[in-house]
Design an enzyme around this catalytic site. Structure first.
Site, PDB file in Angstrom:
ATOM      1  N   GLU A   1     -85.548-115.193   2.228  1.00  0.00           N
ATOM      2  CA  GLU A   1     -85.269-114.295   3.353  1.00  0.00           C
ATOM      3  C   GLU A   1     -85.528-115.028   4.663  1.00  0.00           C
ATOM      4  OE1 GLU A   1     -84.415-111.803   6.082  1.00  0.00           O
ATOM      5  OE2 GLU A   1     -84.007-111.169   4.028  1.00  0.00           O
TER       6      GLU A   1
ATOM      7  N   GLY B   1     -81.197-119.394   4.104  1.00  0.00           N
ATOM      8  CA  GLY B   1     -80.568-120.006   2.942  1.00  0.00           C
ATOM      9  C   GLY B   1     -79.055-120.047   3.044  1.00  0.00           C
TER      10      GLY B   1
ATOM     11  N   GLY C   1     -69.074 -91.382  15.802  1.00  0.00           N
ATOM     12  CA  GLY C   1     -69.696 -90.126  15.384  1.00  0.00           C
ATOM     13  C   GLY C   1     -70.048 -90.104  13.912  1.00  0.00           C
TER      14      GLY C   1
ATOM     15  N   VAL D   1     -72.861 -91.577  10.788  1.00  0.00           N
ATOM     16  CA  VAL D   1     -74.290 -91.357  10.572  1.00  0.00           C
ATOM     17  C   VAL D   1     -75.140 -91.966  11.680  1.00  0.00           C
ATOM     18  CG1 VAL D   1     -76.220 -91.869   9.033  1.00  0.00           C
ATOM     19  CG2 VAL D   1     -74.029 -91.182   8.072  1.00  0.00           C
ATOM     20  N   ILE D   2     -74.927 -93.243  11.992  1.00  0.00           N
ATOM     21  CA  ILE D   2     -75.761 -93.923  12.989  1.00  0.00           C
ATOM     22  C   ILE D   2     -75.602 -93.265  14.351  1.00  0.00           C
ATOM     23  CG2 ILE D   2     -76.179 -96.113  14.178  1.00  0.00           C
ATOM     24  CD1 ILE D   2     -75.172 -97.530  11.597  1.00  0.00           C
TER      25      ILE D   2
ATOM     26  N   GLU E   1     -65.644 -90.110  19.237  1.00  0.00           N
ATOM     27  CA  GLU E   1     -65.269 -90.398  17.842  1.00  0.00           C
ATOM     28  C   GLU E   1     -63.742 -90.376  17.720  1.00  0.00           C
ATOM     29  OE1 GLU E   1     -64.504 -91.270  14.284  1.00  0.00           O
ATOM     30  OE2 GLU E   1     -66.639 -91.337  14.794  1.00  0.00           O
TER      31      GLU E   1
ATOM     32  N   ALA F   1     -79.544 -97.625   1.756  1.00  0.00           N
ATOM     33  CA  ALA F   1     -80.629 -98.415   1.177  1.00  0.00           C
ATOM     34  C   ALA F   1     -80.826 -98.093  -0.299  1.00  0.00           C
ATOM     35  CB  ALA F   1     -81.925 -98.165   1.947  1.00  0.00           C
TER      36      ALA F   1
ATOM     37  N   HIS G   1     -90.453 -68.907  -4.137  1.00  0.00           N
ATOM     38  CA  HIS G   1     -90.166 -68.081  -2.966  1.00  0.00           C
ATOM     39  C   HIS G   1     -91.419 -67.975  -2.100  1.00  0.00           C
ATOM     40  CE1 HIS G   1     -88.556 -64.774  -0.560  1.00  0.00           C
ATOM     41  NE2 HIS G   1     -89.719 -64.144  -0.738  1.00  0.00           N
TER      42      HIS G   1
END
Length: 462
Positions: free
Chosen positions: A38, A118, A180, A182-183, A202, A314, A439
């Site tokens: 990483e 890498g 418009g 998710v982010i 959007e 994710a 409930h």
């Protein structure tokens, strides 16, 4: 660190985000000798620049809204303002704790962790820090970065990406959000809670356009009520700087001015210059192409996460990474059913879904074979207590299983777990109706919706 040519790992993973580290953890658990490479921080986009920090911002915004609205609950409180440095400290503390935990987890599984940039050097090796790491199999998991549009330059000052938005040192007075999805709607929601004047642009006809149209319309109604402006079906044509901000132009001739432009038009794969094409890996528009078992056309190379053209979530990366590790360890894993993956947009109100939309169901099964039911949260006691509005919509194949669950309302993301079981276990409405839901809970609304679909509604009108 074993990194000479005489050492061959069972699995070399390029990228330590959700897909990469999940493969590393599961692979090591199954006895594979794993190297994980990483260049930045373990945990990748999700932990450091995505899921976790954005949800922390959204929760801070929720607290601000609760302070503003406390009087309607009989509580005397007031909002003095947003301490953005304090918000960032809270957010960063959350990230830091999870990051330390993840580092400990990788170390405890005896994964060989290598920090460095890498590059795939052959179908069985990755070069990093001037050394060659060789493996019987290589997993590509290099993730994604924020995208822009042709001719639109993200300068990190007035025109920013989600990466910049997460470390912004001030609360802007106004912002235009380009996108418009998710982010875009998550940032719009959080910023509105902080007191920002928001306009979303959007190009498609609805917000969160991949969701069921009913969910999109409910979110649009809720955003109007919150004072979040949006221009739908409007394509971006250009941006220019003004004396104190930006001016955004649309193809239909409309213009909007604000302090900032947040570009939230999606994320693109990180694959350029990493040796993928040279190793013979099949690509399309920067994405690595894979089969249902995440195998590329090169037998020793697999790929997972945002690098491949599947859902950019994710938890999808986790599942794909685990799938690869189990396949390489000689197990017989089942491919991911992407329709069966829960999807949540964590704006206020939340949009959650699993399964297919009504439109997709009609396309697959025929319009006459599809039954839908909407259960309004106004009939749910806990939702009433929380003062949230919304609906649960069920999509069923006539006389068959529920193939889609679509929910809008505060905390609906916490209800998608049961919805996932309903879809993935191909439950009939009558089977879910037999289950007793506590409930008062919002979870009860799922039970009530299935009672109604099974023909025996309780707290809902016939």
């Amino acid at each position: 660190m074993a990194n000479d040519a005489s050492t061959v790992f069972d699995l070399v993973i390029l990228g330590g985000g959700s897909g990469g580290y999940a493969a590393a953890l599961r692979g090591a658990q199954l006895g594979l000798d794993v190297a994980l490479i990483e260049k930045d921080k373990l945990g990748g986009t999700c932990l450091h620049r995505g899921c976790i920090p954005t949800k922390a911002l959204l929760h801070a915004g929720e607290i601000a809204d609760q302070a503003r609205e406390a009087e309607q609950f009989g509580v005397k409180a007031s909002l003095e303002g947003i301490d953005i440095a304090g918000v960032h400290k809270y957010k960063d503390d959350v990230i830091s704790g999870l990051y330390k935990g993840l580092q400990g987890l990788v170390a405890s599984r005896k994964v060989t962790y290598i920090t460095g940039e890498g590059r795939l050097s052959s179908p069985t090796s990755v070069d990093v820090n001037g050394q060659r790491i060789t493996g019987r199999h290589v997993l590509l998991a290099t993730g994604s970065v924020p995208k822009s549009l042709p001719g639109l330059t993200i300068d990190g000052d007035r025109v920013i990406s989600s990466d910049h938005a997460l470390v912004l040192d001030r609360v802007p007075k106004s912002a235009i959000v380009l996108g418009g999805g998710v982010i875009g709607v998550e940032f719009a929601s959080a910023w509105k809670s902080f007191g920002v004047d928001i306009t979303i642009v959007e190009a498609l006809p609805h917000l969160v356009p991949v969701e069921d149209e009913n969910s999109s319309k409910l979110l649009e109604r809720a955003f109007r009520k919150r004072g979040i402006n949006f221009a739908l079906g409007s394509r971006f044509s250009g941006v220019e700087y003004t004396a104190d901000g930006v001016k955004v132009s649309l193809e239909n001739g409309k213009t909007f001015e604000a302090e900032l432009l947040l570009v939230a038009v999606g994320r693109g794969p990180v694959s350029q210059g990493l040796g993928y094409e040279e190793a013979g890996v099949a690509m399309d528009r920067g994405y690595v192409l894979v089969d249902e078992y995440m195998r590329t056309n090169v037998p020793t190379i697999s790929a997972v996460g945002d690098l491949v053209p599947t859902l950019q979530l994710a938890h999808v990366g986790f599942a794909e990474g685990i799938l690869v590790a189990e396949r390489l360890a000689g197990q017989n894993p089942v491919p991911v059913d992407y329709d069966g993956v829960p999807r949540v947009t964590y704006c206020h109100p939340e949009v959650a879904s699993v399964g297919i939309t009504e439109a997709k169901a009609k396309e697959l099964y025929g319009a006459d074979k599809v039954v839908t039911l909407k259960y309004n949260l106004a009939g749910n006691g806990k939702s009433k207590i929380l003062k949230t509005a919304g609906e649960i919509k069920l999509v069923q194949v006539r006389d068959g299983a529920v193939v889609g669950v679509h929910m809008v309302g505060d905390r609906m993301g916490e209800q998608v777990g049961e919805a996932q079981l309903i879809y993935n276990w191909e439950a009939l409405p009558a089977e879910v109706a037999q289950l007793i839901h506590a409930h008062p809970t919002q979870n009860e609304a799922l039970g009530e919706a299935h009672l109604a679909l099974a023909g025996k509604p309780l707290h809902s009108h016939d």
